[in-house]
Design a protein around this motif. Structure first.
Motif, short mmCIF file in Angstrom:
data_model
loop_
_atom_site.label_atom_id
_atom_site.label_comp_id
_atom_site.label_asym_id
_atom_site.label_seq_id
_atom_site.Cartn_x
_atom_site.Cartn_y
_atom_site.Cartn_z
N LEU A 4 22.01 -34.27 33.91
CA LEU A 4 21.70 -33.24 34.89
C LEU A 4 22.73 -33.06 35.98
CD1 LEU A 4 17.89 -34.03 35.37
CD2 LEU A 4 18.95 -32.45 33.76
N SER A 5 23.79 -33.87 35.98
CA SER A 5 24.78 -33.77 37.06
C SER A 5 25.85 -32.72 36.80
CB SER A 5 25.45 -35.14 37.28
OG SER A 5 26.19 -35.51 36.14
N GLY A 6 25.93 -32.21 35.58
CA GLY A 6 26.97 -31.26 35.23
C GLY A 6 28.20 -31.91 34.64
N PHE A 7 28.19 -33.24 34.52
CA PHE A 7 29.33 -33.97 33.99
C PHE A 7 29.53 -33.68 32.51
CE2 PHE A 7 30.52 -38.44 32.36
CZ PHE A 7 31.83 -38.05 32.14
N MET A 8 28.44 -33.73 31.72
CA MET A 8 28.55 -33.55 30.28
C MET A 8 28.05 -32.19 29.82
SD MET A 8 27.50 -37.30 28.78
CE MET A 8 28.08 -36.82 27.14
N PHE A 9 27.07 -31.63 30.53
CA PHE A 9 26.46 -30.38 30.12
C PHE A 9 26.40 -29.43 31.30
CE2 PHE A 9 24.61 -33.94 27.81
CZ PHE A 9 24.95 -33.60 26.49
N PRO A 10 26.75 -28.15 31.09
CA PRO A 10 26.76 -27.18 32.19
C PRO A 10 25.39 -27.03 32.83
CG PRO A 10 27.88 -26.30 30.25
CD PRO A 10 27.20 -27.55 29.82
N VAL A 11 25.36 -27.10 34.14
CA VAL A 11 24.10 -26.97 34.87
C VAL A 11 23.53 -25.56 34.71
CG1 VAL A 11 23.04 -27.11 37.16
CG2 VAL A 11 24.81 -28.73 36.53
N GLU A 12 24.41 -24.57 34.59
CA GLU A 12 23.96 -23.18 34.50
C GLU A 12 23.12 -22.92 33.25
OE1 GLU A 12 27.06 -24.12 34.78
OE2 GLU A 12 27.65 -23.59 36.83
N VAL B 57 15.71 -30.40 39.81
CA VAL B 57 15.69 -31.87 39.74
C VAL B 57 17.10 -32.42 39.92
CG1 VAL B 57 15.25 -33.84 38.22
CG2 VAL B 57 13.62 -31.94 38.31
N GLY B 58 18.09 -31.73 39.32
CA GLY B 58 19.47 -32.18 39.44
C GLY B 58 19.99 -32.17 40.87
N ASN B 59 19.39 -31.35 41.73
CA ASN B 59 19.82 -31.32 43.13
C ASN B 59 19.52 -32.62 43.87
OD1 ASN B 59 20.83 -28.70 42.95
ND2 ASN B 59 18.86 -27.78 43.48
N PHE B 60 18.60 -33.43 43.34
CA PHE B 60 18.25 -34.70 43.96
C PHE B 60 19.08 -35.86 43.41
CE2 PHE B 60 14.53 -32.03 44.51
CZ PHE B 60 14.21 -32.26 45.85
N ILE B 61 20.04 -35.57 42.57
CA ILE B 61 20.91 -36.60 42.00
C ILE B 61 22.20 -36.65 42.80
CG2 ILE B 61 22.16 -37.34 39.94
CD1 ILE B 61 20.08 -35.87 38.28
N PRO B 62 22.49 -37.74 43.50
CA PRO B 62 23.72 -37.80 44.31
C PRO B 62 24.99 -37.58 43.50
CG PRO B 62 22.23 -39.62 44.85
CD PRO B 62 21.68 -38.95 43.63
N ALA B 63 25.00 -38.03 42.24
CA ALA B 63 26.21 -37.91 41.42
C ALA B 63 26.59 -36.45 41.17
CB ALA B 63 26.01 -38.63 40.08
#
Length: 366
Positions: A296-304, A313-319
């Motif tokens: 969910l951080s956008g590192f491996m898969f696009p958040v869009e 939910v991803g907005n609560f992940i510091p990474a």
């Protein structure tokens, strides 16, 4: 046989009475199915792009309308200059800019091959190639395969901004930095206080005159120093071995990394306060931080590409925020004027986690 059935019944009752085991058995499959079904998507959906129409003709208007009418792209900005186009990339929301030159419609009408430039964000090479492929298909569908292959028609020229050599390092180095620091900080500190509980030395801390925040700091400082050493090692390897220069301010990068490290240490401290065994603390730290960071951080898969609830939910992940900051500073060379919102979110997370850690530790002391 009767004894076997008795023991089987006893084991079933033991499992059914353990709520944590039930949550692990039935909750994890549901969560993984939802995440793998919605988050792990390589499709291009609702990707925000910008358009720089220098021709302003009926032909260019038809192209823009065709792009805007499909489900893959959303035209977020209509740009007026090249400088404005580059600034749009620094914000991180725009993934591609379609540049329509001034002589575009004139070249098509005269039978010449018209150039259409597609500028993509090269910091995410896989996503950039996917976007280019989808955009090319839209142009092929609009003008026809035969027209594009002849001398006349439209030729799409791609330009990878920030990564013209098409290297993989600009894509994975920021994500690896965020992932390694999070896992090490959370995992190491998650078992710190739990170890004291299991060994019985917590009783000594309970009767000591030290305040709760002193104990928390004492637990976190060694791992904080180790995390800084690891951060320096990653940056040195990136610059020397992977040939990835830091285009932005190195001091700013270190300062924000310190905030991120402290935030992760506090996550581990909170987990260690709320759990009773090292195994539980390790399980929560791995499942609760590693999987969300990867997915969910956008590192491996696009958040869009993710549904709105998963994006929230991803907005609560510091990474997620740190990953975007590192990409902007290291790869794009931006400063605090671009990433200040991300820094503010990280700082707020750090402050909230510190308050929770101190208050929960006070409750344990009473």
């Amino acid at each position: 046989m009767k004894q076997l059935l008795t023991f089987v019944k006893k084991e079933f009752l033991h499992v059914l009475r353990d709520r944590r085991t039930l949550l692990l058995l039935f909750g994890m499959p549901v969560v993984q199915i939802l995440l793998f079904g919605f988050a792990l998507s390589t499709e291009v959906k609702n990707t925000k792009i910008g358009v720089l129409d220098l021709d302003k003709s009926q032909t260019s208007f038809e192209i823009i309308s065709k792009i805007n009418a499909n489900q893959y792209f959303d035209i977020d900005k209509n740009l007026k200059s090249i400088d404005q186009a580059e600034n749009a990339f620094k914000g991180g929301k725009i993934k591609m800019i379609v540049v329509i030159p001034t002589q575009f419609s004139a070249d098509i009408n005269s039978g010449k091959k018209a150039q259409l430039q597609l500028i993509t964000d090269g910091t995410d090479l896989n996503l950039a190639n996917q976007i280019y492929s989808f955009m090319s298909n839209i142009l092929l569908d609009f003008y026809g395969q035969q027209t594009l292959q002849q001398n006349s028609g439209v030729q799409a020229e791609i330009r990878m901004l920030y990564n013209p050599q098409l290297k993989g390092a600009p894509n994975f180095v920021p994500g690896v930095m965020a992932f390694i620091l999070l896992i090490i900080c959370v995992l190491m500190t998650a078992i710190a206080i739990v170890r004291e509980k299991e060994s019985g030395s917590m009783e000594i801390l309970l009767v000591s005159p030290m305040k709760p925040y002193i104990i928390i700091l004492a637990k976190a400082i060694p791992y904080f120093i180790l995390s800084l050493i690891i951060l320096v090692s990653i940056i040195i390897l990136s610059v020397t071995v992977l040939d990835l220069p830091i285009k932005g301010n190195l001091i700013l990068l270190f300062g924000i990394s310190i905030i991120f490290i402290i935030t992760n240490l506090l996550i581990g401290i909170v987990i260690s306060i709320l759990t009773k065994t090292q195994q539980t603390a390790m399980l929560i730290s791995l499942v609760g931080t590693m999987l969300p960071t990867l997915m969910l951080s956008g590192f491996m898969f696009p958040v869009e590409n993710m549904p709105i609830p998963l994006q929230m939910v991803g907005n609560f992940i510091p990474a997620k925020w740190y990953y975007q900051i590192v990409k902007n500073i290291m790869i794009k060379g931006t400063g605090l004027e671009v990433v200040w919102k991300h820094v503010l979110v990280l700082f707020a997370m750090m402050a909230v986690l510190f308050i929770i850690a101190v208050k929960k530790f006070k409750i344990r002391l009473e």
